[in-house]
Enzyme design. Structure first.
Site, mmCIF file in Angstrom:
data_model
loop_
_atom_site.group_PDB
_atom_site.id
_atom_site.type_symbol
_atom_site.label_atom_id
_atom_site.label_comp_id
_atom_site.label_asym_id
_atom_site.label_seq_id
_atom_site.Cartn_x
_atom_site.Cartn_y
_atom_site.Cartn_z
ATOM 1 N N ILE A 1 1.250 -0.762 -0.091
ATOM 2 C CA ILE A 1 -0.228 0.044 0.133
ATOM 3 C C ILE A 1 0.957 1.217 0.266
ATOM 4 O O ILE A 1 0.629 1.981 -0.667
ATOM 5 C CB ILE A 1 -0.956 -0.033 1.139
ATOM 6 C CG1 ILE A 1 -2.247 -1.176 1.143
ATOM 7 C CG2 ILE A 1 -1.839 1.186 1.777
ATOM 8 C CD1 ILE A 1 -2.630 -1.419 1.959
ATOM 9 N N LYS B 1 -6.981 0.016 11.048
ATOM 10 C CA LYS B 1 -7.963 -0.347 12.369
ATOM 11 C C LYS B 1 -8.053 -0.391 13.471
ATOM 12 O O LYS B 1 -8.779 -0.308 13.548
ATOM 13 C CB LYS B 1 -8.754 -1.604 11.281
ATOM 14 C CG LYS B 1 -9.593 -1.041 9.682
ATOM 15 C CD LYS B 1 -10.515 -2.440 9.280
ATOM 16 C CE LYS B 1 -9.822 -3.526 9.142
ATOM 17 N NZ LYS B 1 -9.164 -3.902 7.956
ATOM 18 N N ALA C 1 -11.787 -0.052 1.621
ATOM 19 C CA ALA C 1 -10.958 0.708 1.129
ATOM 20 C C ALA C 1 -10.553 1.729 0.489
ATOM 21 O O ALA C 1 -10.815 3.587 1.012
ATOM 22 C CB ALA C 1 -10.491 0.041 -0.094
ATOM 23 N N ASP D 1 -12.424 -9.297 10.729
ATOM 24 C CA ASP D 1 -12.092 -7.827 9.667
ATOM 25 C C ASP D 1 -13.947 -7.183 9.897
ATOM 26 O O ASP D 1 -13.958 -6.237 9.254
ATOM 27 C CB ASP D 1 -11.748 -8.081 8.442
ATOM 28 C CG ASP D 1 -11.049 -7.496 8.115
ATOM 29 O OD1 ASP D 1 -10.439 -6.557 8.679
ATOM 30 O OD2 ASP D 1 -11.051 -6.851 6.515
ATOM 31 N N LYS E 1 -14.922 -3.277 10.493
ATOM 32 C CA LYS E 1 -15.785 -1.982 10.258
ATOM 33 C C LYS E 1 -16.719 -2.220 10.033
ATOM 34 O O LYS E 1 -17.812 -0.553 10.356
ATOM 35 C CB LYS E 1 -15.763 -3.489 8.642
ATOM 36 C CG LYS E 1 -13.690 -3.504 8.240
ATOM 37 C CD LYS E 1 -14.021 -3.793 6.519
ATOM 38 C CE LYS E 1 -13.059 -3.884 6.246
ATOM 39 N NZ LYS E 1 -12.858 -4.629 4.842
#
Length: 821
Positions: A483, A587, A619, A686, A690
């Site tokens: 990234i 996160k 994203a 995950d 979120k």
């Protein structure tokens, strides 16, 4: 007629003096009448200027330190070297060397006397200092004559008459003007004049104070009614700020005497403040020129103001000051308190740089040189000893390690909101203002800040006024893998567009991977950043990285965490508290304990910076921004549904009857959609993070354990000790997943791994959706988020697109960087 003055940097070497001679030849060619004033040979890199050298050797001699002889030897060698390089006529060289031999002998005797007495008077110091200007002017006069310009050496002591205030003598203008006029009437050759020095009525040598060569120039210009004064230095005129501290400073074309006086008082070194007085009295324009760029027009200082729209002319600073405050109830309404204060300071030769007083009369604060602080406190205590003893006035307090930032310009008085722009520029960069002063003339606004913030404050204010259409961001990037590396390439590709179309310049001031870190306040070169990091980087430690970032203290700083590291987010609070914004796809911070999350949001708000994490969910998709826009515009969120995992989206979008579930998971792993251990994705952890983040954005004080996550894996899969063992267990579980698929197909639906928030409750589960649901048409690894609100009730608002991948995640981070700009 013009009077020119060349400073020490212009005559530091034989080569530079030759450059000056070429400039003067051009004046002669144009038949321009002029006289020229010279300073002593100035300093260069690694070489002390002769004036400073004389002071150093004299002080050493006064201390009985024989090392003064070494400095004196350097002084003589430097002059001899210039003679040999500058002159070519052997007869002239012999003459000049003979004359210098006499002056060196005189200096030798004086320094020996100082050494023996272990004392030096101001009178003796003035006489010793005079040799600097006398030597340089005499030598240059000889060089000019050798180059075809008939020149006479004029020792200013013959005509400039002063009092006997050695070190800063006052000029007797009436006598001096008459002397200068008489001298110029009798001598028609070019006059090469010593700057800085004069003499008393008894012919005793005096000096006019540091920077006095400019003053000499102005005195001669006023006496001869010159059309213009030219001060030749080593910069392109008066700059909008100190170019050593503000890279984007540029020269000012035109300014008034008042603006120049303010600029010089508050630290601009191009013009010596007394210079302006004789010029102002006779209304003689002063032009500041660059010896090393003679074709550049420079800065014109006159009584005429410029016509441009800029409200300010420059931003300057006094790097080190002490702030002293006298306060107490016994000052309120008492006449003469200020007079007593300033009188006692003046009596003790303590110069005040800046004064500020509140309308309550409870306190008076003033700025002075740090070296005067202790003495100032002492004399104030003595003056107000009775009031202090009675408790009417408090003991004076001194604050050190401070700087003054001054914003100067005559046009300020015609434009409202100038102070607001100054304070906003400083505030958004975490620069605390200790004191403020503004005169009723509105020529300047002065703010006192911490010395460590001086450069950042100068750049922030300079950018706010002179580069208001252009903003510079300083990025500190941690994590330059997939990234981070992609982000750097995106910044590099888009730099030209952003500069041209968005007036935004992005500099990467810091980079790090897990092993090394690299810094450059002017911006790391992006063409070879990988090699630079490997070859020139130092050992990486997040605490050392943050310390370095803080010590660089750059304006508009942004910390970017591109890692999944659990330790780095623990430092976000410290970073935000330093008025540095944070942008991250990590996160951990936003899904940890609610109190920690709230603390980060609060400190960012308190410090007027941003904590941005759009890429935490979806994203590069604008999920959090859209949610906040809905809430901020007054809409009410009824329900949020999301397929928030690219890997799980791919797995269940690909799960059809003719392909075993375990094979699809293996394919997802091979393509890099899942973590090396797919259980990390299939566990829903995950996705839980979120939906938790989205829940918190709606205002819910929710913890991770409040999110209900349905487990879709059989126990054998969960308990498998290795990844191969997991896949073996998953193959055995294929019939279980086939049953789930069969059930969905019977209901004419598909399986989707969905996170939802409704009625203040969040859950993550595998659900069946029919063809009427937006999730039915999902394909590939796309994410989809559906907002059902009061406004979007019948047809919910849908956001769809790639929710994972380096390119889109980096683009999301990049978008947030641009939004900060």
């Amino acid at each position: 007629m013009k009077i020119l003055k060349f400073g020490g940097s212009s005559v530091a070497t034989a080569e530079r003096i030759q450059g000056v001679i070429e400039i003067l030849k051009d004046y002669k060619k144009r038949e321009q009448k002029f006289a020229v004033v010279f300073s002593a040979l100035g300093r260069m890199t690694g070489v002390t200027g002769t004036t400073d050298l004389i002071i150093q050797m004299t002080e050493l001699a006064a201390q009985g330190d024989e090392s003064y002889l070494e400095l004196f030897s350097q002084f003589k060698k430097r002059h001899k070297k210039v003679i040999k390089k500058l002159l070519s006529n052997k007869k002239r060289i012999a003459q000049v060397e003979g004359d210098f031999k006499g002056s060196f002998k005189e200096m030798t005797n004086l320094l020996k006397g100082v050494f023996l007495l272990k004392d030096v008077s101001k009178r003796t110091m003035d006489y010793l200092l005079s040799f600097g200007e006398r030597n340089s002017a005499y030598l240059i006069a000889q060089a000019l004559s050798e180059n075809g310009i008939k020149s006479d050496y004029l020792d200013a002591r013959k005509v400039v008459r002063t009092d006997d205030n050695f070190g800063a003598a006052k000029v007797d203008f009436q006598v001096t003007v008459n002397n200068i006029k008489q001298h110029f009437n009798k001598n028609k050759n070019l006059q090469v004049i010593t700057g800085f020095i004069g003499s008393t009525e008894d012919k005793i040598t005096t000096t006019l104070g540091r920077g006095g060569s400019d003053y000499t120039c102005a005195i001669f210009a006023a006496a001869l009614n010159a059309e213009e004064i030219e001060i030749w230095t080593d910069v392109d005129g008066v700059m909008t700020a100190d170019p050593r501290k503000v890279r984007k400073a540029f020269s000012i074309e035109v300014m008034t005497y008042s603006e120049a006086m303010e600029m010089t008082h508050f630290g601009a070194k191009v013009i010596h403040p007394p210079t302006i007085q004789p010029a102002l009295h006779k209304k003689i324009p002063i032009r500041i020129k660059n010896t090393f760029n003679p074709s550049f027009p420079g800065t014109l200082v006159s009584e005429i103001s410029s016509k441009d729209d800029s409200p300010i002319k420059g931003v300057t600073s006094v790097s080190e000051i002490a702030l002293i405050t006298l306060q107490g109830s016994g000052m309120v309404g008492v006449k003469g308190t200020a007079a007593r204060l300033f009188n006692v300071l003046a009596t003790n030769d303590i110069n005040i740089i800046m004064i500020t007083q509140g309308s309550s009369e409870y306190s008076i604060t003033f700025a002075i040189q740090p070296g005067d602080a202790r003495r100032a406190q002492s004399v104030i205590k003595s003056e107000f000893r009775y009031e202090i003893k009675a408790g009417l006035i408090e003991t004076p307090v001194a604050e050190k390690n401070l700087s003054i930032i001054a914003i100067i310009g005559e046009n300020m008085k015609y434009q409202p909101g100038i102070s607001g722009r100054v304070f906003h520029a400083l505030g958004t960069n975490g620069v605390n203002i200790v004191a403020i002063a503004q005169g009723s003339s509105e020529f300047n606004i002065s703010t006192v800040v911490a010395k460590e913030d001086e450069t950042k404050a100068l750049n922030a204010v300079h950018e706010a006024f002179f580069l208001s259409d252009t903003k510079v961001l300083h990025l500190f990037i941690v994590g330059v893998g997939l990234i981070g590396g992609t982000l750097i390439e995106q910044i590099k590709r888009q730099a030209g567009y952003l500069s041209k179309n968005r007036s935004l310049e992005i500099r990467i001031a810091g980079l790090s991977n897990s092993k090394k870190m690299l810094f450059n306040g002017n911006g790391i070169e992006l063409d070879n950043w990988k090699e630079d990091l490997i070859e020139n980087g130092t050992r990486m430690s997040i605490s050392r990285y943050i310390d370095r970032m803080k010590s660089m203290n750059l304006r508009n700083s942004i910390f970017i965490d591109n890692t999944a590291n659990k330790e780095i987010p623990k430092n976000y609070y410290e970073i935000l508290d330093e008025s540095i914004s944070v942008i991250t796809p990590n996160k951990i911070a936003t899904s940890s304990a609610y109190d920690d999350y709230a603390a980060l949001k609060n400190i960012a708000k308190k410090r007027s910076v941003r904590f941005m994490y759009e890429t935490n969910v979806g994203a590069g998709l604008p999920v959090i921004k859209t949610l906040n826009d809905l809430i901020n515009s007054g809409d009410r969120i009824l329900k949020i549904e999301g397929v928030l995992s690219g890997s799980l989206s791919f797995i269940f979008n690909s799960f059809v009857a003719d392909m075993p579930f375990s094979d699809i998971v293996k394919k997802a792993q091979t393509l890099g959609y899942t973590e090396p251990d797919p259980r990390e994705d299939l566990s829903g952890a995950d996705v839980r993070r979120k939906i938790l983040i989205l829940a918190r954005e709606t205002g819910l004080k929710m913890e991770s354990e409040d999110v209900l996550v349905e487990n879709i894996l059989p126990k054998a899969c969960i308990n498998a000790k290795t990844v191969p063992q997991f896949f073996m267990a998953l193959e055995k579980a294929d019939p279980h997943f086939n049953k789930l698929l069969d059930k969905a197909q019977k209901e004419k639906g598909v399986l989707r791994f969905i996170a939802s928030l409704e009625n203040n409750k969040a859950k993550v589960s595998l659900q069946v959706v029919d063809e009427n649901h937006p999730f039915y048409s999902l394909s590939g690894s796309d994410n989809m988020i559906v907002f059902t609100t009061e406004r979007y009730k019948e047809r919910p608002l849908v956001i769809r697109g790639p929710g994972a991948g380096a390119e889109v995640t980096a683009a999301g981070v990049f978008a947030e960087i641009i939004s900060l700009g």
